[in-house]
Design an enzyme around this catalytic site. Structure first.
Site, mmCIF file in Angstrom:
data_model
loop_
_atom_site.group_PDB
_atom_site.id
_atom_site.type_symbol
_atom_site.label_atom_id
_atom_site.label_comp_id
_atom_site.label_asym_id
_atom_site.label_seq_id
_atom_site.Cartn_x
_atom_site.Cartn_y
_atom_site.Cartn_z
ATOM 1 N N SER A 62 42.440 41.884 46.494
ATOM 2 C CA SER A 62 41.864 41.912 47.842
ATOM 3 C C SER A 62 42.515 40.936 48.813
ATOM 4 O O SER A 62 42.242 41.004 50.028
ATOM 5 C CB SER A 62 40.351 41.647 47.784
ATOM 6 N N LYS A 65 44.159 42.340 51.859
ATOM 7 C CA LYS A 65 43.447 42.611 53.111
ATOM 8 C C LYS A 65 43.973 41.788 54.282
ATOM 9 O O LYS A 65 43.999 42.263 55.420
ATOM 10 C CB LYS A 65 41.947 42.370 52.922
ATOM 11 N N TYR A 180 30.775 44.316 52.227
ATOM 12 C CA TYR A 180 32.164 44.346 51.786
ATOM 13 C C TYR A 180 32.547 45.751 51.350
ATOM 14 O O TYR A 180 31.791 46.418 50.646
ATOM 15 C CB TYR A 180 32.318 43.369 50.627
#
Length: 411
Positions: A62, A65, A180
């Site tokens: 992640s 991102k 999320y």
């Protein structure tokens, strides 16, 4: 502040077999203070063990991102996108999504309502669009299992693009909540559509190239020069899914086709720090100074802010707080969690921070002029509690080391 010395604590975890190693990098904007520590070893696919090296290729999960956020903001700077405009002409699949409110008593029909307002890029970048991960929302998970089951062992013909994998309904009205989710995967897909390039191609041209980064690729890693240095290519992860990073799973990569801006990138720790350093120094190499400044502002609506506060204080909040204390003032910038207060001896107000999977942590602290990466190479099965404690030790101990360095410079 959390107690602990990360060199001592990390080595003890290596000796105990909890982790295999770690790579830590930190720097200030001027490059006067730099810190580099590489501990432990990695296991090759053959079973042979080798000492960790600075150029080992890591699955950043992640932490992708932040790179996808930068790519999207570059499109805003280029006039291809806007933060608050309607995306329906670019991503009609998003515009067609409805909000799920339940499932009928007989279990055969999802209860849906239309969007009250269009989804914007700003919502995608801040997890306030209504797009949520199925594993964080029981209703979305039930919809997925009953109405869009995924193959257990996908072949090349059943792997999915962003719009196929994340075909779920919205879990709340756009802009009216926070959870999320795959907003950055959607943002990355939108970047592809407005530029005519894959997300990886766009990143290499506009982010990696200007920063001198060459060793980066989205899943699956096919470049042989990268595969030979790939930490997550070993007997416990022969397909290099990033299982240890993800706590033993790997479904996200296993199911995907194309470049996923929410989780798909592999690169080295020093190269990731080059990105953080560019944002810390605000050197204009990848984004204009005004855009970088805007990244470090709170970007949630009043309703989404209340929802975010509920999330960070929930039982799952330990994952959403990324090391900040319960009850501390936090918001959401463009790219990660945003602190909204100074913490004595630690993060300054408007520090931007997030991570990747269970093992990767990053931060950018303009007020204290420091950024850094802590990348832990966990062993399987992943001890999430122990790894979480080690990340926290990294986050705090790097500030202690910086303070000691300042004292030495002043003496």
């Amino acid at each position: 502040m959390a107690e602990g010395d990360f060199e001592t604590d990390f080595q003890a975890a290596i000796d105990a077999g909890t982790i295999n190693g770690a790579i830590i990098y930190a720097t200030d904007a001027e490059g006067h203070f730099t810190y580099e520590k590489i501990l432990g070893e990695r296991t090759l696919l053959s079973g042979e063990k080798q000492p960790h090296q600075a150029d080992d290729v890591l699955y950043v999960a992640s932490a992708t991102k932040l790179l996808a956020t930068i790519a999207a903001l570059q499109c805003v700077e280029d006039g291809l996108l806007s933060l608050t405009g309607d995306l329906s002409s670019i991503a009609p699949e998003l515009a067609a999504k409805q909000v799920i409110t339940g499932i009928s008593e007989d279990g055969n029909t999802p209860l849906l309502e239309p969007q009250a307002r269009p989804i914007t890029l700003e919502m995608l970048l801040t997890h306030s669009s209504g797009a949520s991960y199925h594993f964080l929302n029981p209703l979305i998970n039930r919809w997925r299992e009953e109405f869009a089951p995924r193959p257990q062992d996908p072949d090349d013909n059943s792997k999915m693009l962003v719009e196929e994998l994340f075909s779920y309904p919205l879990s709340f009205q756009p802009g009216a909540g926070w959870m999320y989710g795959p907003g950055l995967d959607w943002a990355g897909r939108i970047v592809e559509r407005v530029t005519g390039k894959t997300l990886g191609e766009r990143m290499h041209k506009r982010i990696f190239g200007p920063l001198g980064i060459t060793d980066a690729q989205f899943y699956p890693v096919t470049r042989e020069d990268l595969r030979s240095r790939l930490v997550d290519l070993n007997p416990n992860d022969p397909n290099a899914l990033g299982r240890a990073v993800l706590g033993g799973g790997g479904e996200m990569n296993k199911l995907t086709k194309g470049d996923f801006g929410g989780h798909g990138l592999f690169m080295t720790a020093p190269d990731y720090v080059k990105v953080l350093h560019s944002l810390l120094a605000n050197d204009g190499k990848i984004l204009k100074p005004a855009t970088v400044h805007d990244m470090f502002e709170h970007h949630l609506s009043q309703e989404a802010t209340m929802s975010h506060q509920a999330a960070v204080t929930s039982p799952m909040g330990i994952f959403f707080r990324v090391g900040t204390a319960p009850g501390s003032k936090v918001g959401h910038g463009l790219g990660g969690l945003l602190t909204l207060q100074d913490v004595d001896g630690w993060y300054g107000e408007r520090t931007l921070t997030w991570g990747g999977g269970l093992t990767f942590a990053w931060f950018i602290d303009h007020k204290n002029n420091l950024c850094g990466v802590g990348a832990i190479q966990a062993s399987l099965p992943t001890d999430s509690e122990a790894v979480g404690a080690l990340k926290q030790t990294f986050r705090h101990d790097i500030y202690r080391r910086r303070a000691e360095w300042k004292k030495e410079q002043a003496s």
